[in-house]
Design an enzyme around this catalytic site. Structure first.
Site, PDB file in Angstrom:
ATOM      1  N   ASP B 255       0.823  -1.204   0.000  1.00 48.39           N
ATOM      2  CA  ASP B 255       0.000   0.000   0.000  1.00 48.39           C
ATOM      3  C   ASP B 255       0.863   1.263   0.000  1.00 48.39           C
ATOM      4  O   ASP B 255       0.510   2.254  -0.634  1.00 48.39           O
ATOM      5  CB  ASP B 255      -0.919  -0.010   1.222  1.00 48.39           C
ATOM      6  N   HIS B 260       4.862   5.229  -2.493  1.00 44.15           N
ATOM      7  CA  HIS B 260       5.317   6.469  -1.860  1.00 44.15           C
ATOM      8  C   HIS B 260       6.762   6.385  -1.371  1.00 44.15           C
ATOM      9  O   HIS B 260       7.589   7.220  -1.694  1.00 44.15           O
ATOM     10  CB  HIS B 260       4.450   6.812  -0.650  1.00 44.15           C
ATOM     11  N   LYS B 358       0.069   1.700  10.287  1.00 43.15           N
ATOM     12  CA  LYS B 358      -1.205   2.306  10.667  1.00 43.15           C
ATOM     13  C   LYS B 358      -1.382   2.201  12.171  1.00 43.15           C
ATOM     14  O   LYS B 358      -0.763   1.372  12.817  1.00 43.15           O
ATOM     15  CB  LYS B 358      -2.356   1.594   9.964  1.00 43.15           C
TER      16      LYS B 358
END
Lengths: 307, 506
Positions: B255, B260, B358
């Site tokens: 993800d 990124h 997260k």
């Protein structure tokens, strides 16, 4: 944090400024430029406010200078504001008497060292900004021809005295117009044979825009007088018909092209703080402004409508 | 014909998008509502969209144009960054259309093609179309096929450009990334495919290029002689929220790290590009990514975790396995850390540590370049006891800026040195008026300026880095649980400790 110093000296102001900045945690570090605003008592509120607003985009130290006229004894008063409503710091200086001849001696010690200087005259400015004692300090000298009683004459004066780094808010007022005109000609169009700029009387932005169009298009550009506000329309005469952008209310423009339905375009007049923020975005000379002024001063292609 | 009113020296006149139509799929989604529609308004408000710019929404809802306009209006009122002006709104809403339908419905796509053709005629958009696929990647094939079939993407007649914009994920491994690329390449030109990585639109990330290549101060020390290691972090305090369907089975590495963090690594590690045009920048990023060396022993050089119930910012939050729609035995990681090398003369032996997670204690993204200690300190041992390593930190979010950490004398009569931070933020409130990443990227799409978008080769190279690690993880145990609201699993700290280093505190 605020402080007021009455009948003081530049070095006292400087010491107080440093003391206040240290107390607030060293705010000078983020400052990217010095903005000197030469104003008067009547205009200072609006001018300082516009400076503060522009300071949100470009953290700066603002030095407002009010030269008080008349025969008074020599005196310097200062109001210092640090870290309120904007990054950076603001000093409002009131000077009178002999000091009026030596403004630069008061301002120079207060500048943040080795950081660009911009001078803005919201109202009356020296005939030749770059030759002015204070003007010489600035990378950028911002005047406003619209604040003069005879804007056209003022522009010619500025043209004669032009030095790289000069710029005028009347020119900044044309940016949105010019941007829209450029976008309009991004699409295919038939050859342009003539152009016209329509504005209220004595509008220096219209003069500059007409000169710019003459410079870029190399065709005759007419100026017409309307009821305003500001510039109300620009049109290009092409082999296929007219391309017209008209703006009668200062906010909404209509773009018409031959053979196409009219289109609404937002084109609002901007406030001084937005114009100033635009001016502060670049500190190198605005060559296109210089060339436009030169055309304005020499060109015969602009058929001015004024008597 | 060149435009006589454009002059490269006239820098007051901004780059304005060409007259064009943006056709947005997934226009009722979160991203469209919070980011894309407001960004379009902000662009219009800044005068960067041309007269005639048009926006077509496509979604399943049974809306007419007017209902779409009011949906967009609410999104703009709530999320736009620039002040609302009804004149701007009028200009924009005049060009808004809505087409309702399923992705499988041929009739709907035919209507879409008609609407686009009408806009070309009415608003002079000249066949220039950007397709924004803000939809789950599983839907790409059907939509792309439909677009091709309806003829709306046809540019053979030289009639305007056709561009497609996609968001991550760009596949979930090398094979699927290639499939996706083949699919897009069958309809669009390679240079017309814009892969959005919104981090690359952020001011600070672009500022990294300015910092490195516009200055003489940093580049001489930007190498193995001075740099000890680099830490690239993207920490999130939120859980997976409503993304369970997407997230389960994907995990933190795919993800975030794949796109990124590896992009940030490439920008940090790359050599100076010959130009900032697309080819120059992409060539250097590709070189950097192709020089990346993956861990020899993934067991000791990677770490992964899964958040367990805990307290996040004073609020009790559930663990990952207890989230809605997550299977209770899911082995998906919500935290991932990996150690990479970059095998070039500049970086040999300098580890790049990447981590993301997260439900960590805070939200923060940064690139920290940590420098070596001075080879000799001419102080008494105790004087410099509190001196750490110098660091240059590029803060990407939330507080964009640059921090430099170095040693300074503590005021007082004794010689004592300790770490201090010097901070650069281009004006505390500057960020509020500076364009949002999506604004910048959307404008780049419409202007056709692709340097900030990762190319297909970069995507493939990134998967080549990640695939072996994913494979190792898949076959070796489960992610280690960590308490929500903490800094991640203990194995991640242990990974750093083995190298005698530590993560920067979140």
């Amino acid at each position: 944090m605020k402080a007021e110093l009455i009948d003081t000296s530049a070095s006292t102001v400087r010491n107080e400024l440093i003391r206040m900045c240290q107390k607030m945690g060293g705010l000078t570090t983020g400052v990217v430029l010095n903005l000197i605003i030469m104003t008067d008592e009547a205009d200072q509120y609006d001018a300082m406010r516009a400076g503060t607003h522009a300071g949100r985009e470009h953290p700066c130290q603002i030095l407002g200078v009010i030269a008080r006229a008349g025969r008074r004894p020599r005196r310097l008063d200062a109001e210092i504001t640090v870290g309120e409503s904007m990054p950076g710091q603001t000093v409002l200086l009131r000077i009178q008497g002999e000091l009026n001849e030596h403004v630069d001696s008061v301002v120079t010690p207060l500048l943040v060292p080795d950081t660009p200087v911009v001078i803005w005259w919201p109202g009356k400015a020296p005939e030749a900004p770059a030759a002015d004692g204070l003007g010489m300090l600035g990378q950028r000298r911002i005047t406003d021809a619209a604040a003069d009683e005879a804007p056209r004459k003022r522009l010619l004066e500025l043209a004669a005295a032009y030095q790289p780094g000069d710029t005028d808010l009347a020119w900044a007022r044309t940016t949105n117009w010019r941007s829209l005109l450029a976008a309009t000609l991004d699409r295919p169009y038939a050859e342009i044979t003539e152009a016209a700029v329509e504005a209220e009387a004595d509008n220096p932005s219209a003069d500059l825009m007409a000169a710019w169009l003459a410079l870029r298009l190399g065709v005759p550009v007419h100026q017409e007088v309307s009821m305003g506000p500001g510039v109300t329309g620009v049109s290009f005469l092409t082999a296929d018909g007219k391309i017209v952008i008209s703006r009668l209310d200062g906010r909404n423009a209509t773009l018409s092209r031959p053979g196409e339905p009219d289109r609404a375009v937002a084109l609002h007049r901007r406030d001084t703080d937005e114009l100033l923020a635009e001016e502060l975005r670049r500190l190198d000379p605005d060559e296109v402004y210089g060339e436009t002024l030169a055309i304005l001063a020499t060109s015969q292609t602009i058929a001015a409508s004024e008597e | 014909m060149s435009n006589p009113l454009r002059d490269p020296r006239d820098r007051r006149i901004p780059r304005v998008a060409e007259p064009s139509v943006v056709i947005m799929f997934g226009v009722t989604g979160d991203l469209a509502r919070k980011k894309l529609l407001p960004a379009i308004y902000d662009l219009a408000n800044r005068g960067l969209l041309p007269p005639g710019f048009s926006l077509v929404g496509f979604a399943r809802r049974d809306w007419n144009d007017q209902e779409f306009v009011s949906h967009a209006y609410e999104a703009v009122r709530e999320h736009a960054r620039t002040p609302f002006r009804d004149t701007v709104w009028k200009q924009l809403s005049d060009g808004m259309r809505f087409v309702s339908g399923e992705f499988s419905d041929e009739g709907a796509f035919d209507r879409l093609a008609e609407v686009a053709a009408e806009l070309d005629a009415d608003r002079g958009t000249g066949g220039n179309r950007a397709f924004y696929l803000s939809i789950p990647p599983g839907q790409f094939p059907v939509v792309v096929r439909q677009l091709e079939r309806s003829g709306i993407t046809d540019s053979k007649d030289g009639h305007g450009w056709k561009r497609v914009v996609i968001e991550k994920p760009f596949g979930h491994d090398l094979t699927s990334a290639r499939d996706l690329n083949d699919l897009l390449a069958s309809v669009f030109q390679p240079q017309s495919v814009f892969r959005i990585d919104h981090y690359l639109g952020k001011e600070t990330v672009q500022n990294l290029l300015a910092l490195r290549f516009a200055n003489t101060l940093f580049e001489p020390i930007w190498n193995r002689r001075y740099v000890d290691h680099v830490q690239i972090t993207m920490a999130e305090d939120i859980g997976i929220g409503g993304r369970a369907g997407y997230y389960d089975g994907i995990g933190a590495a795919r993800d975030v790290i794949q796109n990124h963090l590896l992009q940030l690594l490439a920008l940090t590690a790359m050599e100076e590009p010959v130009s900032f045009a697309q080819d120059g920048l992409r060539a250097e990023k590709q070189k950097a990514l192709s020089a990346v060396q993956i861990p020899e022993d993934p067991l000791t050089e990677t770490a992964r975790g899964q958040y367990a119930a805990g307290w996040q910012g004073g609020i009790p939050v559930p663990g990952f396995l207890a989230e809605d729609a997550i299977s209770p035995d899911s082995a998906t990681e919500t935290y991932a850390a990996i150690k990479l090398g970059v095998d070039t003369r500049r970086w040999a032996g300098v580890p790049f540590y990447l981590r993301t997670g997260k439900r960590l204690s805070t939200r923060m993204t940064e690139i920290a370049v940590i420098f070596q200690r001075a080879p000799h300190l001419p102080f008494n041992a105790t004087d410099a006891k509190e001196l750490g390593q110098n660091a240059l930190v590029i803060r990407v979010q939330p507080d964009e800026g640059i921090t430099m950490r170095f040693g300074s004398k503590v005021p007082g009569s004794a010689m004592e040195v300790r770490d201090v931070n010097m901070d650069f933020a281009y004006g505390e409130s500057f960020t509020e008026s500076s364009p949002e990443a999506y604004e910048r990227l959307l404008l780049d799409v419409l202007v056709g300026d692709p340097p900030l978008f990762p190319g297909h080769e970069e995507v493939e190279l990134s998967w080549k880095i990640l695939d072996p690690i994913e494979e190792f993880w898949r076959t070796n145990g489960r992610p280690e649980p960590y308490l929500a609201g903490t800094a991640g699993p203990a194995s991640s700290d242990a990974m750093m400790a083995r190298d005698g280093r530590a993560w920067r505190r979140l």
